[in-house]
Design an enzyme around this catalytic site. Structure first.
Site, PDB file in Angstrom:
ATOM      1  N   GLY A  16      11.004   4.622  -9.425  1.00  0.00           N
ATOM      2  CA  GLY A  16       9.690   4.180  -8.961  1.00  0.00           C
ATOM      3  C   GLY A  16       8.951   5.259  -8.181  1.00  0.00           C
ATOM      4  O   GLY A  16       9.467   6.361  -7.958  1.00  0.00           O
ATOM      5  N   ALA A  17       7.727   4.916  -7.753  1.00  0.00           N
ATOM      6  CA  ALA A  17       6.878   5.875  -7.039  1.00  0.00           C
ATOM      7  C   ALA A  17       7.559   6.348  -5.754  1.00  0.00           C
ATOM      8  O   ALA A  17       7.628   7.557  -5.475  1.00  0.00           O
ATOM      9  CB  ALA A  17       5.532   5.226  -6.726  1.00  0.00           C
ATOM     10  N   ARG A 103      11.615  -6.644   7.689  1.00  0.00           N
ATOM     11  CA  ARG A 103      10.911  -5.929   8.765  1.00  0.00           C
ATOM     12  C   ARG A 103      10.731  -6.739  10.036  1.00  0.00           C
ATOM     13  O   ARG A 103      10.847  -6.212  11.136  1.00  0.00           O
ATOM     14  CB  ARG A 103       9.527  -5.476   8.275  1.00  0.00           C
ATOM     15  N   CYS A 132       3.502   1.387   4.849  1.00  0.00           N
ATOM     16  CA  CYS A 132       2.930   2.747   4.855  1.00  0.00           C
ATOM     17  C   CYS A 132       1.706   2.882   5.776  1.00  0.00           C
ATOM     18  O   CYS A 132       1.585   3.855   6.532  1.00  0.00           O
ATOM     19  CB  CYS A 132       2.575   3.176   3.440  1.00  0.00           C
ATOM     20  N   GLN A 159      -7.147   2.588   1.113  1.00  0.00           N
ATOM     21  CA  GLN A 159      -5.786   2.840   0.639  1.00  0.00           C
ATOM     22  C   GLN A 159      -5.718   3.261  -0.833  1.00  0.00           C
ATOM     23  O   GLN A 159      -6.461   2.750  -1.680  1.00  0.00           O
ATOM     24  CB  GLN A 159      -4.919   1.592   0.876  1.00  0.00           C
ATOM     25  N   SER A 162      -1.433   4.393  -5.402  1.00  0.00           N
ATOM     26  CA  SER A 162       0.022   4.598  -5.511  1.00  0.00           C
ATOM     27  C   SER A 162       0.771   3.692  -4.539  1.00  0.00           C
ATOM     28  O   SER A 162       1.966   3.465  -4.709  1.00  0.00           O
ATOM     29  CB  SER A 162       0.402   6.060  -5.274  1.00  0.00           C
ATOM     30  N   LYS A 223       0.884  -7.472   7.964  1.00  0.00           N
ATOM     31  CA  LYS A 223       1.964  -6.495   8.180  1.00  0.00           C
ATOM     32  C   LYS A 223       1.507  -5.475   9.230  1.00  0.00           C
ATOM     33  O   LYS A 223       2.245  -5.156  10.155  1.00  0.00           O
ATOM     34  CB  LYS A 223       2.296  -5.761   6.870  1.00  0.00           C
ATOM     35  N   HIS A 252      -3.268   7.312   2.237  1.00  0.00           N
ATOM     36  CA  HIS A 252      -4.120   6.279   2.816  1.00  0.00           C
ATOM     37  C   HIS A 252      -4.956   6.885   3.945  1.00  0.00           C
ATOM     38  O   HIS A 252      -4.460   7.723   4.700  1.00  0.00           O
ATOM     39  CB  HIS A 252      -3.276   5.155   3.426  1.00  0.00           C
ATOM     40  N   ASN A 326       0.880   8.204   1.656  1.00  0.00           N
ATOM     41  CA  ASN A 326       1.616   6.929   1.730  1.00  0.00           C
ATOM     42  C   ASN A 326       2.999   7.009   1.109  1.00  0.00           C
ATOM     43  O   ASN A 326       3.905   6.271   1.493  1.00  0.00           O
ATOM     44  CB  ASN A 326       0.815   5.818   1.040  1.00  0.00           C
TER      45      ASN A 326
HETATM   46  N1  LIG Z   1       4.177   2.869  -2.981  1.00  0.00           N
HETATM   47  C1  LIG Z   1       4.114   2.934  -1.662  1.00  0.00           C
HETATM   48  O1  LIG Z   1       3.273   3.636  -1.055  1.00  0.00           O
HETATM   49  C2  LIG Z   1       5.077   2.158  -0.828  1.00  0.00           C
HETATM   50  C3  LIG Z   1       5.155   2.465   0.511  1.00  0.00           C
HETATM   51  C4  LIG Z   1       6.052   1.777   1.317  1.00  0.00           C
HETATM   52  C5  LIG Z   1       6.840   0.799   0.742  1.00  0.00           C
HETATM   53  N2  LIG Z   1       6.738   0.503  -0.580  1.00  0.00           N
HETATM   54  C6  LIG Z   1       7.610  -0.547  -1.119  1.00  0.00           C
HETATM   55  O2  LIG Z   1       8.645   0.034  -1.905  1.00  0.00           O
HETATM   56  C7  LIG Z   1       8.959  -0.823  -2.998  1.00  0.00           C
HETATM   57  C8  LIG Z   1       8.824  -0.043  -4.299  1.00  0.00           C
HETATM   58  O3  LIG Z   1       7.530   0.441  -4.411  1.00  0.00           O
HETATM   59  P1  LIG Z   1       7.089   1.505  -5.525  1.00  0.00           P
HETATM   60  O4  LIG Z   1       5.679   1.796  -5.196  1.00  0.00           O
HETATM   61  O5  LIG Z   1       8.060   2.630  -5.624  1.00  0.00           O
HETATM   62  O6  LIG Z   1       7.175   0.585  -6.866  1.00  0.00           O
HETATM   63  P2  LIG Z   1       7.334   1.021  -8.402  1.00  0.00           P
HETATM   64  O7  LIG Z   1       6.733   2.349  -8.668  1.00  0.00           O
HETATM   65  O8  LIG Z   1       6.839  -0.143  -9.172  1.00  0.00           O
HETATM   66  O9  LIG Z   1       8.926   1.139  -8.610  1.00  0.00           O
HETATM   67  C9  LIG Z   1       9.790   0.030  -8.546  1.00  0.00           C
HETATM   68  C10 LIG Z   1      11.235   0.492  -8.642  1.00  0.00           C
HETATM   69  O10 LIG Z   1      12.094  -0.630  -8.439  1.00  0.00           O
HETATM   70  C11 LIG Z   1      12.993  -0.751  -9.538  1.00  0.00           C
HETATM   71  N3  LIG Z   1      13.333  -2.144  -9.787  1.00  0.00           N
HETATM   72  C12 LIG Z   1      12.495  -3.145 -10.167  1.00  0.00           C
HETATM   73  N4  LIG Z   1      13.196  -4.292 -10.341  1.00  0.00           N
HETATM   74  C13 LIG Z   1      14.482  -3.993 -10.050  1.00  0.00           C
HETATM   75  C14 LIG Z   1      15.702  -4.755 -10.041  1.00  0.00           C
HETATM   76  N5  LIG Z   1      15.717  -6.047 -10.367  1.00  0.00           N
HETATM   77  N6  LIG Z   1      16.854  -4.125  -9.718  1.00  0.00           N
HETATM   78  C15 LIG Z   1      16.847  -2.806  -9.396  1.00  0.00           C
HETATM   79  N7  LIG Z   1      15.746  -2.033  -9.374  1.00  0.00           N
HETATM   80  C16 LIG Z   1      14.574  -2.628  -9.708  1.00  0.00           C
HETATM   81  C17 LIG Z   1      12.231  -0.151 -10.707  1.00  0.00           C
HETATM   82  O11 LIG Z   1      13.148   0.188 -11.725  1.00  0.00           O
HETATM   83  P3  LIG Z   1      12.741   0.170 -13.286  1.00  0.00           P
HETATM   84  O12 LIG Z   1      12.316   1.570 -13.621  1.00  0.00           O
HETATM   85  O13 LIG Z   1      14.025  -0.182 -13.960  1.00  0.00           O
HETATM   86  O14 LIG Z   1      11.668  -0.843 -13.480  1.00  0.00           O
HETATM   87  C18 LIG Z   1      11.609   1.061 -10.008  1.00  0.00           C
HETATM   88  O15 LIG Z   1      12.575   2.077  -9.850  1.00  0.00           O
HETATM   89  C19 LIG Z   1       8.029  -2.028  -2.877  1.00  0.00           C
HETATM   90  O16 LIG Z   1       8.695  -3.061  -2.196  1.00  0.00           O
HETATM   91  C20 LIG Z   1       6.893  -1.506  -2.049  1.00  0.00           C
HETATM   92  O17 LIG Z   1       6.246  -2.519  -1.321  1.00  0.00           O
HETATM   93  C21 LIG Z   1       5.889   1.172  -1.394  1.00  0.00           C
END
Ligand SMILES: NC(=O)c1ccc[n+]([C@@H]2O[C@H](COP(=O)([O-])OP(=O)(O)OC[C@H]3O[C@@H](n4cnc5c(N)ncnc54)[C@H](OP(=O)(O)O)[C@@H]3O)[C@@H](O)[C@H]2O)c1
Length: 350
Positions: A16-17, A103, A132, A159, A162, A223, A252, A326
């Site tokens: 993921g991102a 959290r 973030c 924001q 991503s 949050k 952001h 972020n």
């Molecule tokens: N983006 C940000 O700026 C940010 C900042 C702080 C916190 N977050 C939090 O971090 C989390 C991920 O965000 P992201 O932006 O990285 O999302 P993302 O790009 O959609 O990536 C999601 C990741 O989770 C994996 N995943 C999904 N379902 C799963 C499961 N059942 N078992 C194991 N792995 C699974 C996905 O794997 P696959 O490739 O197999 O689908 C992918 O690696 C979220 O909770 C988000 O709120 C994000």
């Protein structure tokens, strides 16, 4: 687990991102790493990713994935954390969780190392990484609070997409292309994947991040409000937030209004505190048009602050413009800094 030669690490959500950024930051060798496990859902299991010059095959995350793991960095969504983080802890790992799952739990430290590192001492296996938009704001506000006191914070955010994951970035790119080609825009993810309606983000501004709560605020806004009070240990601090998604990829930006306790302060007084703050860079020179932007902050580690102004009508009121990546300080870097702080302070045992 005492200080040891190398730590076995699992990254949950590695495709993921946030997970991709965590891998990049771990490759800088912030602490010695033995085994690395890259975990995802079944969908991406088998994908080959590179870590530190070697090929690593992504595995499906299961409770057994955490055998022998010392530190597990989770960013795969709240439901995955709720299910698998306790399993990781059972296997002896310390979990650093990027989701909102734990959290606000009492007894779960919510940590920005520059701000409240000592809270890590209380960890019982799970440490939460804040939202973030909260991380960058509290990093800039903590030194102001320490020096001058703080009674009110009103924030409006700008924001990046991503923040909603890789699929949201793809949606922005596709909609931008379609808009320029005069085609109809398809919206399937934003403003919130799990909500009923979706609106285009390209050439737009969406005043909704995450789901609406009963009080009319969105979950992202709540949050920011609740996490800020918890991290700053300031339950009586007045905090209000409006969170808006804009069509750029990373970093952001936030317009933040604060009221300090001390009277008679100048912009220079705030500059002096921010100049010396850990992890903060002051970029503020209106005469030379110097201020941070999402593009200038992209891929950087620090929190950037500019446009510090005194409220013309309120002696204790100041405005600030706070920008940070972020995915870096807002997520991956802060999580890895938590791991480093746990190791350096011998707080890993739970
Ligand atoms: N983006 C940000 O700026 C940010 C900042 C702080 C916190 N977050 C939090 O971090 C989390 C991920 O965000 P992201 O932006 O990285 O999302 P993302 O790009 O959609 O990536 C999601 C990741 O989770 C994996 N995943 C999904 N379902 C799963 C499961 N059942 N078992 C194991 N792995 C699974 C996905 O794997 P696959 O490739 O197999 O689908 C992918 O690696 C979220 O909770 C988000 O709120 C994000």
């Amino acid at each position: 687990m005492a200080n040891q030669a190398a730590y076995n690490v699992a990254v949950v959500g590695a495709t993921g991102a946030v997970g991709q950024k965590i891998i990049e930051i771990l490759e800088r060798k912030p602490f010695p790493i033995g085994e690395i496990k890259l975990l995802s859902s079944k969908r991406s299991a088998g994908t080959k990713l590179s870590f530190d010059g070697r090929e690593v095959t992504v595995e499906e995350a299961t409770p057994e994935s955490f055998k022998g793991i010392d530190i597990a960095l989770f960013s795969a969504g709240g439901s995955v954390s709720k299910k698998l983080a306790p399993e990781a802890v059972k296997h002896g790992a310390v979990v650093i969780d990027n989701t909102s799952a734990f959290r606000m739990d009492e007894g779960t430290p919510l940590v920005v190392p520059e701000v409240n590192c000592k809270d890590l001492k209380l960890q019982k296996g799970i440490i939460a990484n804040p939202n973030c938009s909260t991380i960058q704001m509290v990093a800039a506000l903590k030194p102001i609070k320490d020096k001058f006191g703080l009674s009110r914070v009103i924030v409006s955010t700008y924001q990046a997409v991503s923040g909603a994951g890789n699929e949201a970035v793809d949606e922005l790119k596709n909609q931008t292309r379609d808009f320029l080609e005069g085609k109809e825009l398809k919206a399937e993810i934003l403003p919130a994947g799990s909500d009923k309606k979706h609106y285009p983000i390209a050439f737009n501004a969406l005043p909704q991040i995450d789901l609406f709560q009963d009080n009319g605020y969105t979950f992202e806004e709540m949050k920011m409000i609740n996490e800020t009070k918890k991290i700053l240990h300031a339950p009586d601090l007045h905090v209000s937030a409006t969170c808006v998604r804009l069509p750029f990829v990373s970093s952001h930006a936030e317009s933040v209004y604060v009221e300090v306790d001390q009277a008679g302060l100048s912009v220079e007084d705030l500059w002096n505190v921010l100049k010396d703050a850990d992890g903060v860079i002051l970029e503020d020179n209106p005469k030379e048009q110097v201020y941070p932007t999402p593009l200038s902050a992209m891929n950087k580690d620090e929190v950037f602050v500019g446009r510090v102004r005194k409220d013309p009508d309120h002696d204790k009121g100041f405005h600030l413009w706070i920008v940070s990546d972020n995915l870096v300080k807002g997520a991956a870097l802060n999580s890895v800094q938590i791991a480093v702080a746990l190791i350096d302070n011998d707080y890993l045992s739970n």
